[in-house]
Every structure is written in structure tokens, then in C-alpha cells.
Design a protein around this motif. Structure first.
Motif, mmCIF file in Angstrom:
data_model
loop_
_atom_site.group_PDB
_atom_site.id
_atom_site.type_symbol
_atom_site.label_atom_id
_atom_site.label_comp_id
_atom_site.label_asym_id
_atom_site.label_seq_id
_atom_site.Cartn_x
_atom_site.Cartn_y
_atom_site.Cartn_z
ATOM 1 N N LEU A 185 46.560 43.534 33.199
ATOM 2 C CA LEU A 185 45.165 43.072 33.262
ATOM 3 C C LEU A 185 44.634 43.168 34.693
ATOM 4 C CD1 LEU A 185 43.454 41.745 30.987
ATOM 5 C CD2 LEU A 185 43.960 39.561 32.022
ATOM 6 N N LYS A 188 43.738 46.589 35.940
ATOM 7 C CA LYS A 188 42.505 47.183 35.397
ATOM 8 C C LYS A 188 41.236 46.452 35.829
ATOM 9 C CE LYS A 188 44.450 50.308 32.803
ATOM 10 N NZ LYS A 188 44.162 51.444 31.984
ATOM 11 N N ALA A 189 41.351 45.125 35.994
ATOM 12 C CA ALA A 189 40.137 44.333 36.209
ATOM 13 C C ALA A 189 39.623 44.467 37.641
ATOM 14 C CB ALA A 189 40.439 42.878 35.904
ATOM 15 N N ASN A 364 43.557 35.445 42.296
ATOM 16 C CA ASN A 364 42.357 35.919 41.600
ATOM 17 C C ASN A 364 41.138 35.051 41.942
ATOM 18 O OD1 ASN A 364 40.852 37.594 40.022
ATOM 19 N ND2 ASN A 364 41.676 36.895 38.063
ATOM 20 N N LYS A 367 37.466 35.986 40.758
ATOM 21 C CA LYS A 367 36.877 35.688 39.443
ATOM 22 C C LYS A 367 35.938 34.482 39.504
ATOM 23 C CE LYS A 367 40.256 32.569 37.341
ATOM 24 N NZ LYS A 367 41.225 32.353 36.296
ATOM 25 N N TYR A 368 36.141 33.615 40.500
ATOM 26 C CA TYR A 368 35.263 32.441 40.611
ATOM 27 C C TYR A 368 33.870 32.826 41.114
ATOM 28 C CZ TYR A 368 39.605 29.957 39.846
ATOM 29 O OH TYR A 368 40.770 29.519 39.294
ATOM 30 N N ARG A 370 32.266 35.272 39.619
ATOM 31 C CA ARG A 370 31.592 35.867 38.458
ATOM 32 C C ARG A 370 30.285 35.162 38.081
ATOM 33 N NH1 ARG A 370 34.963 39.019 34.429
ATOM 34 N NH2 ARG A 370 36.635 39.873 35.679
ATOM 35 N N PHE A 373 26.923 36.483 39.320
ATOM 36 C CA PHE A 373 26.398 37.776 38.873
ATOM 37 C C PHE A 373 25.913 37.671 37.428
ATOM 38 C CE2 PHE A 373 29.389 38.548 42.215
ATOM 39 C CZ PHE A 373 28.805 39.546 42.981
ATOM 40 N N ALA A 374 24.821 38.376 37.154
ATOM 41 C CA ALA A 374 24.297 38.342 35.781
ATOM 42 C C ALA A 374 24.914 39.451 34.950
ATOM 43 C CB ALA A 374 22.790 38.473 35.794
ATOM 44 N N ARG A 375 25.165 40.597 35.592
ATOM 45 C CA ARG A 375 25.626 41.747 34.795
ATOM 46 C C ARG A 375 26.973 42.272 35.295
ATOM 47 N NH1 ARG A 375 21.480 46.087 33.397
ATOM 48 N NH2 ARG A 375 21.716 46.634 35.577
ATOM 49 N N TYR A 376 27.735 42.797 34.357
ATOM 50 C CA TYR A 376 29.096 43.263 34.620
ATOM 51 C C TYR A 376 29.113 44.341 35.714
ATOM 52 C CZ TYR A 376 33.655 45.384 33.623
ATOM 53 O OH TYR A 376 34.929 45.891 33.724
ATOM 54 N N GLN A 377 28.175 45.280 35.612
ATOM 55 C CA GLN A 377 28.187 46.397 36.563
ATOM 56 C C GLN A 377 27.913 45.924 37.990
ATOM 57 O OE1 GLN A 377 26.706 46.168 33.673
ATOM 58 N NE2 GLN A 377 24.741 47.243 33.552
ATOM 59 N N PHE A 379 28.872 42.994 39.186
ATOM 60 C CA PHE A 379 30.136 42.394 39.648
ATOM 61 C C PHE A 379 31.147 43.485 39.986
ATOM 62 C CE2 PHE A 379 34.417 40.779 38.669
ATOM 63 C CZ PHE A 379 34.476 39.722 39.567
ATOM 64 N N ARG A 380 31.194 44.490 39.133
ATOM 65 C CA ARG A 380 32.175 45.576 39.284
ATOM 66 C C ARG A 380 31.883 46.417 40.533
ATOM 67 N NH1 ARG A 380 36.931 46.614 35.894
ATOM 68 N NH2 ARG A 380 37.742 48.351 37.015
ATOM 69 N N ASN B 39 30.850 41.893 28.574
ATOM 70 C CA ASN B 39 31.141 40.472 28.324
ATOM 71 C C ASN B 39 30.315 39.843 27.210
ATOM 72 O OD1 ASN B 39 31.092 41.374 31.242
ATOM 73 N ND2 ASN B 39 32.604 39.743 31.331
ATOM 74 N N TYR B 170 36.735 32.766 32.467
ATOM 75 C CA TYR B 170 35.952 33.600 33.388
ATOM 76 C C TYR B 170 35.795 35.031 32.880
ATOM 77 C CZ TYR B 170 35.735 29.953 36.891
ATOM 78 O OH TYR B 170 35.448 28.793 37.545
ATOM 79 N N PRO B 174 30.452 38.126 34.029
ATOM 80 C CA PRO B 174 29.040 37.758 33.991
ATOM 81 C C PRO B 174 28.505 37.744 32.551
ATOM 82 C CG PRO B 174 29.449 39.519 35.592
ATOM 83 C CD PRO B 174 30.692 39.353 34.805
ATOM 84 N N GLY B 177 26.895 40.669 30.503
ATOM 85 C CA GLY B 177 27.660 41.896 30.271
ATOM 86 C C GLY B 177 26.918 43.109 30.777
ATOM 87 N N ALA B 242 37.795 45.077 30.786
ATOM 88 C CA ALA B 242 38.418 46.369 31.089
ATOM 89 C C ALA B 242 39.525 46.703 30.100
ATOM 90 C CB ALA B 242 38.964 46.353 32.509
ATOM 91 N N GLU B 243 40.345 45.718 29.752
ATOM 92 C CA GLU B 243 41.469 46.004 28.860
ATOM 93 C C GLU B 243 41.053 45.965 27.390
ATOM 94 O OE1 GLU B 243 44.978 43.592 29.518
ATOM 95 O OE2 GLU B 243 46.065 44.688 27.980
#
Lengths: 417, 367
Positions: A185, A188-189, A364, A367-368, A370, A373-377, A379-380, B39, B170, B174, B177, B242-243
Motif C-alpha cells: 500500500l 503505491k500511495a 505516514n 496522510k494527516y 489529506r 485537500f478537496a480533490r485526489y489529484q 493531494f497526489r 475517494n 484517511y 480527499p 476524490g 491507488a491499490e
């Protein structure tokens, strides 16, 4: 009539659904309970298998109890795990079955070269599962670890590893329960660095080779598995964790650092510390520590810099006061609590600084962030590895001594009144 | 066995609707959703159901003002040729659904439980049990579905609870998603997941009243939606975006992950049985509906002679795609096109037809 035929047919079908699909007896299958992977010349890997012998475990009919060795270790050099599995057939007259693997042990050399390519594909094959444990052989090869894992109490080496992992949180937090799932995990994360428990072969010579001196006011030294002064028993020793950056091992955490990590990730249940007596530093006080609540971790971005505030509440039970000073008393108690808080703050800050130096966010902490951020991209898109090394991490530990064992106060020793 | 299915109540309606809208949660669909929506993927089943609910309420509005089942209602509004077209269209939809499910469940059985079995052997066994179930008729299927429902839901929640030590809250952040818009788009595209719900108006009068159908749809498809949404949230909590997005069978992976102690682990074999039951019942319901929609306009006296023939056609169609990835692609494509068309166009057309008829009648009365 057709219903009768159908009924008979269904009854016969039920007999065939007993589950014996492979038509193989237990003694026709090579149950592999652990796999070791080491680097080998020419880009190959050396795969070591620990194969269980069910007959030795069960013993002969009517005799009860097993006799002889319960497992065997075989090593094969091959270009991949898949080829090694098939080549196992060249020397074992059984069909290999990897579905019962409890642990994957990686040699330190291979771990430092990088594991992404070797381990990633494992998740695709049904016989491997995320609930396997992953360990790194410290200072030796994975094959040696498998060979030297000779438990005294448990019948099976795999049971030894499983027991050690299950009890990690209640035996001091000096190693951690590292599942392959979590390792994968983190590979990948976005954010978070993989970790794997260290397993070493201890020479059992009692030779004291600490990795670091005690962090004052603590009394105990810091160790790695192969250097712990001990005698007798199983040479295989689990202590500390290996830390990874992008799939490559970049360092280790000693037993004390690992304990701090397990407190921070809320995997620590209880463990003893021996701390200098605040009023008589040559003496020690033993305290059984446990977390008072889950760590509170607040995050913020201040002027583009990531700031983390960690608040930890620890609770303690005093089990021994060498000096005989009455720490049960209110004022003395505060003195002792402050001493412990100071120690934990110092050790945790040192551990985090160590991981920041190698860009490995083992707790990690990213992760706190997160919730910011509103959107995954979004954060990524952040370069969390580099951000982690620059993070401003402030640790605050609060300690409450809740109990003083079976003594309500300490009466002075004769001649020391 | 006449094409007249008999008399069923709310319980049967709930059982049938739940089972026919549920099986894809055991396949790759949730992973594809996580890959697309990240997400917020857990919200896509809810969005899909909200859209379907709106369309179905239009349909139920029309049904309350027309006589008979969907076929005869289409006959009343659009004439016999259109009614025939509608029957053939839905028959094709149910047949395709059965085909896709049969291939995917057979492949997944090979992948998870019987890795060294012959594919043809597995698919024929699936088809064999489907034939037996269809042979006993829709009432038997409905009651089997309803009886299995508590076990299915209990088992799923048990797996979700047992996997809890691996959850990280978590992972749901976000929270937007890939974006709320993306989630809404994916949710609407997945509206076709609930196409099986049309079995209620198709079997219409067998469920006594329109109200029974309404409640059966809300509780059956709605219940299935809620469970699916919770399961997707469970995948994300355990695997992270991701996974989770790279898994072929997220639910199988979740059950494989369970490790509470050395005594409670490796429990996936127990749950393979649950999804095989769901798969077989769902395929059987689809095949029954396809046969019913052929028999209904033709007024055939019995469905039973057609059951093995239909099963053979479905098996042959199921083995046509060269590999499981192609099947997953076809499945995804049909869900977002043909099945969506089926769930929107006919109900909407009926609703508009009823509105126009009522308006004309009112004008006539005024005149």
C-alpha cells in the motif's frame, strides 16, 4: 419420474461437492510456510523455501506427537519467483503450495537494491496474500534467517514468526507487525514509506554491541537484532524495522526508535521503561507504559511549509523505585511524570529526525494533510517525499502516572530514614 | 409452466430486485469506479440509484394509469409492433446480462477457488444449476432469493467487520476524490446497473399493485445500493485509492485480507460460496426474464422447453470473448450504453404517453 431422477442426480452431485478438487493427499503437497529472497549474481535471485513436513508434525498413527524435523529449507537460484517455484519440483517430489506462507524474508542486500520489481507482482498471484508478514534479514541473508530460525517452544518456525508478530504491541513495541498489505500500500500511495520488521541471526554469545547509548534520562541502550546481548534459545531475533524509500531500504530503526514509531502510529499497547530517578540519577525507576489515548496529530501549511503538531498522552504504572523515594506523593509524582514526558519527546523527535534525513515518512504523517485537500489529484500532485524532509514536526508528550503497583507509598530502608 | 408466473408479493419483489441488481459488486465494476472517481467512488451507487428512482417513479406513475404489465401497457400506448420491439429489446438485455455474468462468475471461480479446473467444466456446471433453478419457475427463484437475502447481507457485513483492523479512515480523503462532477457523471453512467429492476413492471400484475412494485423497488434496489456503497467504502478504507483501483476482484481481496489472529484468517473460501449463490441466482433470474419476454408476446403455453435451449445459447455466447479483460470491457460498455438506454427510454416514453393521453382527454372533456 423426472423429479425422482433429478432428486437422485442432485444427491449424487452433493457427494461430489465435498471439496476434494485437486485429488491430492496432504503428503503429496509441499506446504511452504516461509519464503526467503536474496540477491544472486547476474541479476538473479536466490529463493529459499521452508517446507513443512505434516507427517513429522502429526507423528505416526497411534504414537501421538511428531518426531524428527518438522520443516526443511531448500534454496534455488532463479531469474524470478515463478521459475524458482517450478524448479522446486526438480528436488521435491511434491506439488508446491504457497497459499500457507506466513512470512516473506528479504535479504538486506536485495532490500537495499530495491524491492519494487520483486514484490509488486506477488499481489497478482492468488497464492500470495496481503496478510503475510514481511521481514528484512539484518546483517545476514534471508536463507540464513530461515535456516537459523530454530524455535525452542514452538513446533514450527512459522508459528514462531506469527507469535512474535501477534505479540509485537504487548511486548514493548520493539518490533512491529508488518503486513505485506501495508508494505505494498505504501509503495503505491502518495506519501508514507514502507517498513518491514528486522529479523537477525543472533550469535548468542552475550556480547554487548549496542547501536547507540541510552538517551538520557533512559537507562536502556539501543539495539539491532543481531547485536542484542543474549544467550541460548532461538538465534532468530526480531527487533527494529527497516525503512524504505521508493521500494529501496535506506536505513533501520533501532528497538527504541521502533517503539517510538509504534506509539506514534497507535500500535503500542504496553511496555516497560527504566528511567533515571529524577532525584537520584544513579538509581532507576521501572514504569509500565501504555497509551492514554490515540495520538492527536494536527497539521497545517504555514507559509508553504508543512507543520505537524503531535500530542501524545501516555499513562504509566510504577512497578519499581530503586531509590525508595516516595514518588507516590503529589509533588514527586509530577517530577517523575515530567521526566518521562521529556524522555519520550526527545526519543520521538530523534526518531522522526532520523527518518526525515532519509525522506522516509514511516509514520505516514502526510496522510494527516489529506483533509486540507478537496480533490485526489491535488493531494497526489504534492511531492510528499521531499515535503516530509522539510516538515516542521513538533512533539508534545504528556504523562500521567495512574498507578503505583501494589504499594501505596514507599517506606524508607533501614538506615536511610 | 405457463408464461404466467403466478402470484408474488412484496418479499418476492424485494428478493428478486436485490439479487438481480447486486452481483456486479463481486466483479471488477467497483475497482473501475474507484479508478475513475477515486475517494468518492462509494457515492456512485447512490447517485445511480437516485437517477433510477426518478425514472422508476415516472414509470410507476404511468403504470397506475394503465392496465396490465409493461407489454400490454406499451401495446395500449404505442401499438403492438412497438410493444413487440420493447419485449425483444428487454429480452436481449436480460440475455446479455446473463451471458456477461455467467462468463465473469465462471472466470472468477477459476481465478479464486478452482484454479486447475477446466473452464468449460465450470461454465457448464454453472449453466446446469441455472437450468434447474429456472425450471422451477420465478416463484421458486423469488423465494430462494428472499430466503438467501439475510445470509448474503450478514456475510458481507461480517467480512467488512473482520477486515476492520486494516481500515484507515484517511483513505476516504480527499473527500471529493476525482471531483463531485466526475462522481455524478460516473454515477449516472452506472444507472444501468439497476436495469434488473424493470422485472417488476414486466411481471406487473403478479405483484398485485403498483404500490407493491414501488416498495419492492425502493427496498430491493435501494437495499442493494446501500450495501454496495458500504462495500465500496470498505474497499477504499482497506486498500486506499491507488491499490483498490488495480484489483480485479475487490471483495475477494477484502475477504483474503482478514487476519484477526492465527485462528481467524484465510476465510475467503467461506465467502466464495456466497458470491457463487448470488451469481447463480442472478443469472437464473436474467434467463427466466429473457424467456418470459419471448413467451409473453408469443403467448406460449410453457417456458420449460425453452430453458435448456436458452441456457445453451447463453453458454455459447459467454465463451465467445477471447479473454476475461474483453468481457469486462464489453460489460462496462453495455452497462453505460444499452442498459442505460433500457432503464431510461421506455419508462420515460410511457410516462410522456400517459401525460399526453391525459391532456388530450381533458381537452376533449372541455370541448
Amino acid at each position: 419420474m423426472p423429479r425422482l431422477i433429478l432428486g437422485i442426480f442432485l444427491l449424487l452431485t452433493a457427494l461430489l461437492l465435498a471439496g476434494c478438487n485437486g485429488s491430492r493427499e496432504t503428503d503429496e503437497i509441499a506446504y511452504i510456510t516461509a519464503v526467503g529472497i536474496d540477491s544472486a549474481p547476474e541479476g538473479k535471485i536466490k529463493v529459499s523455501y521452508r517446507i513443512a513436513q505434516p507427517a513429522a508434525l502429526a507423528g505416526e498413527a497411534g504414537k501421538g506427537g511428531g518426531g524428527g524435523r518438522t520443516t526443511e529449507v531448500l534454496g534455488i537460484v532463479a531469474p524470478s519467483l515463478a521459475i524458482a517455484r517450478d524448479e522446486l519440483g526438480a528436488s521435491v517430489a511434491r506439488v508446491p503450495n504457497l497459499a500457507h506462507i506466513k512470512a516473506i524474508v528479504i535479504g538486506e542486500d536485495l532490500a537495499r537494491q530495491g524491492l519494487g520489481d520483486s514484490l509488486g507482482p506477488l499481489m497478482r498471484f492468488r497464492e500470495f496474500r496481503g496478510s503475510m508478514f514481511i521481514l528484512v534479514a539484518k546483517g545476514t541473508t534471508a536463507e540464513q534467517v530461515l535456516r537459523q530460525n530454530k524455535p525452542i517452544i514452538e513446533k514450527l518456525p512459522s508459528r514462531f514468526v506469527e507469535g512474535m508478530m501477534e505479540n509485537a504491541s504487548v511486548t514493548g513495541g520493539y518490533h512491529m507487525q508488518t503486513f505485506f498489505h501495508h508494505f505494498y500500500l505504501r509503495l503505491k500511495a502518495a506519501g508514507g514509506a514502507p517498513i518491514a520488521t528486522l529479523i537477525g541471526v543472533n550469535p548468542l554469545t552475550e556480547e554487548d554491541q549496542p547501536s547507540a547509548g541510552p538517551t538520557s534520562p533512559e537507562k536502556s541502550y539501543e539495539y539491532l537484532p543481531e547485536k542484542l546481548p543474549r544467550t541460548a534459545g532461538n538465534p532468530a531475533t526480531l527487533l527494529g524495522v527497516a525503512i524504505f524509500y521508493h521500494g529501496s531500504m535506506v536505513g533501520v530503526l533501532t528497538d527504541e526508535e521502533t517503539r517510538m514509531l509504534s506509539i506514534l502510529v497507535n500500535e503500542f499497547e504496553r511496555g516497560f521503561i527504566t528511567i533515571e530517578d529524577p532525584l537520584e540519577p544513579s538509581r532507576g525507576i521501572n514504569v509500565l507504559m501504555r497509551p492514554g489515548s490515540s495520538p492527536r496529530i494536527d497539521t497545517a501549511f504555514v507559509d508553504g511549509r508543512a507543520v505537524v503538531r503531535i500530542h501524545i498522552l501516555m499513562e504509566g504504572e510504577v512497578t519499581s523505585i530503586g531509590s525508595g523515594i516516595n514518588y507516590e506523593d503529589g509533588e514527586y509524582r509530577t517530577l517523575l511524570e515530567n521526566q518521562i514526558s521529556q524522555l519520550f519527546e526527545l526519543e520521538m523527535t530523534q526518531m522522526l529526525r532520523h527518518t526525515q534525513e532519509v525522506n522516509a515518512d514511516v509514520a505516514n504523517l502526510s496522510k494527516y494533510f489529506r483533509p486540507h485537500f478537496a480533490r485526489y489529484q491535488d493531494f497526489r500532485s504534492i511531492d510528499w517525499d521531499n515535503l516530509y524532509s522539510q516538515m516542521d514536526i513538533q512533539v508534545e508528550v504528556e504523562t500521567k502516572i495512574r498507578r503505583f503497583g501494589l504499594m501505596r507509598n514507599t517506606a524508607p530502608l533501614r538506615g536511610k530514614e | 409452466m405457463s408464461f404466467h408466473p403466478g402470484r408474488m408479493g412484496m418479499a418476492e419483489g424485494i428478493g428478486l430486485t436485490f439479487l438481480v441488481t447486486f452481483p456486479r459488486i463481486f466483479l471488477t465494476t467497483p475497482a473501475i469506479s474507484v479508478d475513475a472517481v477515486k475517494n468518492l467512488a462509494w457515492a456512485t451507487p447512490l447517485i445511480a440509484f437516485a437517477a433510477d428512482l426518478a425514472v422508476f417513479y415516472m414509470l410507476f406513475y404511468a403504470q397506475a394509469r394503465l392496465r396490465g404489465d409493461l407489454f400490454s401497457q406499451c401495446e395500449q400506448c404505442f401499438g403492438r409492433p412497438v410493444a413487440w420491439l420493447v419485449a425483444i429489446f428487454y429480452a436481449a438485455v436480460f440475455m446479455l446480462d446473463a451471458t456477461l455474468l455467467l462468463r465473469q462468475f465462471a472466470e472468477n471461480t477459476l481465478l479464486t477457488a478452482l484454479p486447475y479446473a477446466d473452464f468449460r467444466f465450470v461454465i457448464i456446471w454453472y449453466a446446469f444449476f441455472v437450468v434447474i433453478l429456472v425450471y422451477f419457475g420465478i416463484e421458486g427463484l423469488a423465494r430462494a432469493s428472499y430466503l438467501m437475502l439475510p445470509w448474503i447481507i450478514f456475510s458481507i457485513f461480517l467480512v467488512l467487520a473482520l477486515a476492520a483492523p486494516f481500515y484507515d479512515p484517511y483513505n476516504l480523503l480527499p473527500w471529493q476524490g476525482a471531483g463531485v462532477g466526475e462522481a455524478a457523471k460516473r454515477g449516472l453512467l452506472l444507472a444501468g446497473l439497476n436495469i434488473g429492476g424493470v422485472l417488476l413492471p414486466i411481471l406487473g400484475p403478479q405483484f398485485q399493485t403498483v404500490k407493491t412494485q414501488k416498495v419492492a423497488f425502493v427496498l430491493g434496489a435501494g437495499g442493494s445500493t446501500v450495501v454496495r456503497s458500504v462495500m465500496v467504502a470498505g474497499f477504499i478504507l482497506a486498500f486506499g485509492v491507488a491499490e483498490a483501483g488495480e484489483k480485479t476482484l475487490p471483495f475477494f481481496e477484502l475477504s483474503r485480507l482478514v487476519y484477526l489472529s492465527r485462528y481467524i484468517q484465510r476465510i475467503e473460501a467461506t465467502f466464495i460460496i456466497i458470491w457463487v449463490i448470488v451469481g447463480i441466482l442472478s443469472i437464473a433470474i436474467n434467463i427466466y426474464m429473457a424467456l418470459y419476454l419471448i413467451a409473453r408476446p408469443l403467448k406460449l403455453p410453457s417456458l420449460r422447453p425453452l430453458v435448456p435451449v436458452m441456457a445453451m445459447i447463453v453458454v455459447n455466447m459467454a465463451i465467445l470473448p477471447p479473454d476475461v479483460m474483453t468481457v469486462a470491457q464489453i460489460d462496462s460498455m453495455l452497462l453505460t450504453t444499452l442498459f442505460n438506454f433500457g432503464i431510461v427510454v421506455v419508462p420515460l416514453a410511457l410516462f410522456l404517453a400517459v401525460l399526453i393521453r391525459r391532456k388530450r382527454r381533458r381537452l376533449r372533456c372541455h370541448a
